[in-house]
Scaffold this active site. Structure first.
Site, PDB file in Angstrom:
ATOM      1  N   ASN A 151       1.009  -1.184  -0.100  1.00 41.67           N
ATOM      2  CA  ASN A 151       0.429  -0.082   0.307  1.00 41.67           C
ATOM      3  C   ASN A 151       0.441   1.274  -0.245  1.00 41.67           C
ATOM      4  OD1 ASN A 151      -2.863  -0.758  -0.540  1.00 41.67           O
ATOM      5  ND2 ASN A 151      -2.577  -0.923   1.875  1.00 41.67           N
ATOM      6  N   PHE A 409      -1.382  -8.518   4.742  1.00 43.32           N
ATOM      7  CA  PHE A 409      -0.029  -7.930   4.847  1.00 43.32           C
ATOM      8  C   PHE A 409      -0.039  -6.520   3.948  1.00 43.32           C
ATOM      9  CE2 PHE A 409       0.376 -12.474   3.466  1.00 43.32           C
ATOM     10  CZ  PHE A 409      -0.377 -13.062   4.505  1.00 43.32           C
ATOM     11  N   CYS A 410      -1.691  -5.825   3.888  1.00 42.66           N
ATOM     12  CA  CYS A 410      -0.863  -4.231   2.676  1.00 42.66           C
ATOM     13  C   CYS A 410      -0.823  -4.331   1.770  1.00 42.66           C
ATOM     14  CB  CYS A 410       0.093  -3.554   3.513  1.00 42.66           C
ATOM     15  SG  CYS A 410      -0.020  -2.949   5.357  1.00 42.66           S
ATOM     16  N   ASN A 411      -1.237  -5.308   1.288  1.00 50.30           N
ATOM     17  CA  ASN A 411      -1.325  -5.740   0.164  1.00 50.30           C
ATOM     18  C   ASN A 411      -2.310  -5.866  -1.202  1.00 50.30           C
ATOM     19  OD1 ASN A 411      -0.445  -6.691  -3.007  1.00 50.30           O
ATOM     20  ND2 ASN A 411       1.896  -7.278  -2.267  1.00 50.30           N
TER      21      ASN A 411
END
Ligand SMILES: Cc1ncc(COP(=O)(O)O)c(C=O)c1O
Length: 491
Positions: A151, A409-411
């Site tokens: 992100n 996982f911020c993805n």
């Protein structure tokens, strides 16, 4: 607090354990060449075994050696260091340490002298933000990113759109979650004659472990793109040779490379491209001079123009110490180590079956050790194929002192591809005010809140991975999870 009680733990027979390790070593002869890391595990990282911690979240953050702390303590204890924005003796002492660390970072990545600047930032995110906010986006410019991105890279699209640049994503192909060369070329060709095109991708995915090719950099350059390479997940276990690859920007976090210090990262930037950036503001430390009454400002060139205020001059010497530690071991040694352990882990997990023969685990991304790093995203499966709620996995892992990461996982882009969430399915489903995150993912039709991520690093050993596989065995024939799991707070 949840009422969940752990499943019956698998009892590990020491003799069987020793046999398994011997078989592993036979199957992976290169592992023997990484013995220095077994030795360091007994000394520098002894706290892991003393506390019984199974640490498997190296993509979240690496672990520091005891000597890194001691060496850093010695530096700060024995010197007198002042704010480097001066020329007095204590200020000069700080400047000398910061300059040495800067040179050590550039050396570590084999940056040709004078070709790259090293800008210290609070973390990789800080490095990415510097590029995003100062890149000369405009109506004729483009921002292109792979769907597989953290992100902190995705957020650059907001800077681009605010300046009316066009933005696009390069899709991933399931099940390996890679981008095909043909798809990428099509997107790069669409850059056209625009003068400022920025292409951003991770050298290694923090979701799937995929290593996206460094070979993309040259063709992107040939088509007029500047390349932003996110190396936060790549640099801890892989070598990046800037003299060979020449990306325009590289983002890294040092705690991911060697555990300590936290709060420091760097942007490595090719000087000619850096010179094209236009910062939206100036600050103490970034200008040669600024006036108030005549409203002028003369920014510093190079790294100084991008380091706002006072750098972390007591923390930065720990970067040089960390790099020395990494180089003493050798990044190649770490790389061979995680390859052997990661290959074994991938194979062992895929062998796990329920009594009915159904797989007990589903891996997202490459299932073999092919162009990948040691980050494995997975979900446990019930015997009927449903995904085991990752919150239950979290609770059980904690009960076993196992540290893994769960969630997205911020993805989000890699997660969307992994869970086959199409754009059509997502349009109109928004996380509106008052809606809980659990309701949101239920409305999206997600099987669970994300995945479980297991990642290896410099202090990983065979016992860590085999303890995780023993833990995974406990999920065999698990028909359901108990009620009472805590609500999810976000991705
Ligand atoms: C690939 C990647 N990029 C960027 C980041 C952001 O790093 P930081 O949180 O240290 O700024 C991470 C963190 O996990 C990452 O894995």
């Amino acid at each position: 607090m949840s009422t969940v009680t752990p499943l019956e733990p698998q009892v590990m027979d020491p003799a069987a354990q020793a046999n398994a390790e011997a078989a592993f070593r036979d199957a992976h002869p290169t592992f023997g060449s990484t013995a220095i890391l077994d030795e360091l595990r007994r000394t520098e990282y002894r706290r892991l075994d003393a506390r019984g911690d199974v640490y498997l979240d190296y993509t979240g953050g690496s672990l520091y050696a005891e000597s890194q702390l001691e060496d850093h303590l010695r530096v700060v204890r024995d010197g007198v260091y002042g704010n480097p924005h001066s020329v007095n003796p204590t200020s000069s002492a700080s400047t000398a340490l910061v300059d040495r660390a800067r040179a050590a970072v550039l050396r570590h990545f084999n940056a040709p002298p004078g070709e790259y600047a090293c800008i210290f930032t609070p973390n990789a995110t800080g490095a990415l933000r510097l590029v995003g906010e100062a890149y000369p986006f405009g109506p004729q410019a483009r921002f292109l990113a792979t769907c597989d991105n953290h992100n902190s890279v995705n957020g650059i699209r907001e800077f681009a759109r605010a300046k009316r640049a066009r933005t696009a994503y390069v899709p991933l192909d399931a099940p390996d979650l890679r981008v095909t060369d043909a798809t990428l070329e099509r997107h790069l060709d669409a850059g056209g004659a625009a003068r400022h095109n920025l292409f951003a991708y991770p050298a290694q995915s923090n979701f799937s472990g995929v290593k996206h090719p460094l070979e993309w950099i040259a063709p992107a350059h040939e088509r007029g793109w500047d390349v932003l390479l996110d190396c936060a997940a790549f640099a801890p276990t892989s070598t990046l040779d800037l003299a060979a690859w020449k990306p325009d920007f590289v983002a890294i976090s040092f705690y991911k490379m060697f555990g300590y210090p936290t709060g420091l990262g760097a942007l490595l930037a090719r000087v000619p491209t850096l010179d094209r950036l236009r910062r939206p503001w100036f600050a103490g430390g970034t200008v040669v001079a600024a006036t108030v009454q005549s409203d002028t400002v003369a920014p510093h060139s190079g790294h100084a123009g991008f380091e706002d205020g006072t750098v972390d001059y007591l923390g930065i010497p720990a970067v040089e110490i960390g790099l020395r530690h990494l180089e003493r071991i050798g990044v190649g040694t770490i790389s061979r180590r995680v390859e052997a352990l990661g290959t074994w882990l991938l194979e062992a997990l895929q062998r796990l079956r329920h009594s009915n023969g159904a797989p007990a685990i589903c891996i997202y991304g490459p299932r073999t050790w092919d162009r990948r790093g040691a980050t494995v995203a997975l979900n446990f499966l019930h015997p009927d194929g449903r995904v085991v709620d990752e919150r239950f996995v979290d609770l059980l892992a904690a009960a076993h002192n196992i540290s893994v990461r769960t969630g997205c996982f911020c993805n989000p882009g890699a997660g969307e591809a992994a869970f086959a969430l199409s754009r059509e399915r997502m349009i109109g489903v928004e996380l509106s005010e008052g809606m809980s995150f659990d309701d949101y993912i239920a409305r999206l039709g997600m099987p669970t809140g994300g995945a479980v991520r297991v990642s290896l690093g410099l202090a990983s050993n065979f016992a860590d991975v085999s303890r995780f596989v023993a833990f995974a065995n406990e999920f065999r024939d698990l028909a359901d999870v108990p009620p009472g799991l805590p609500p999810r707070v976000g991705c």
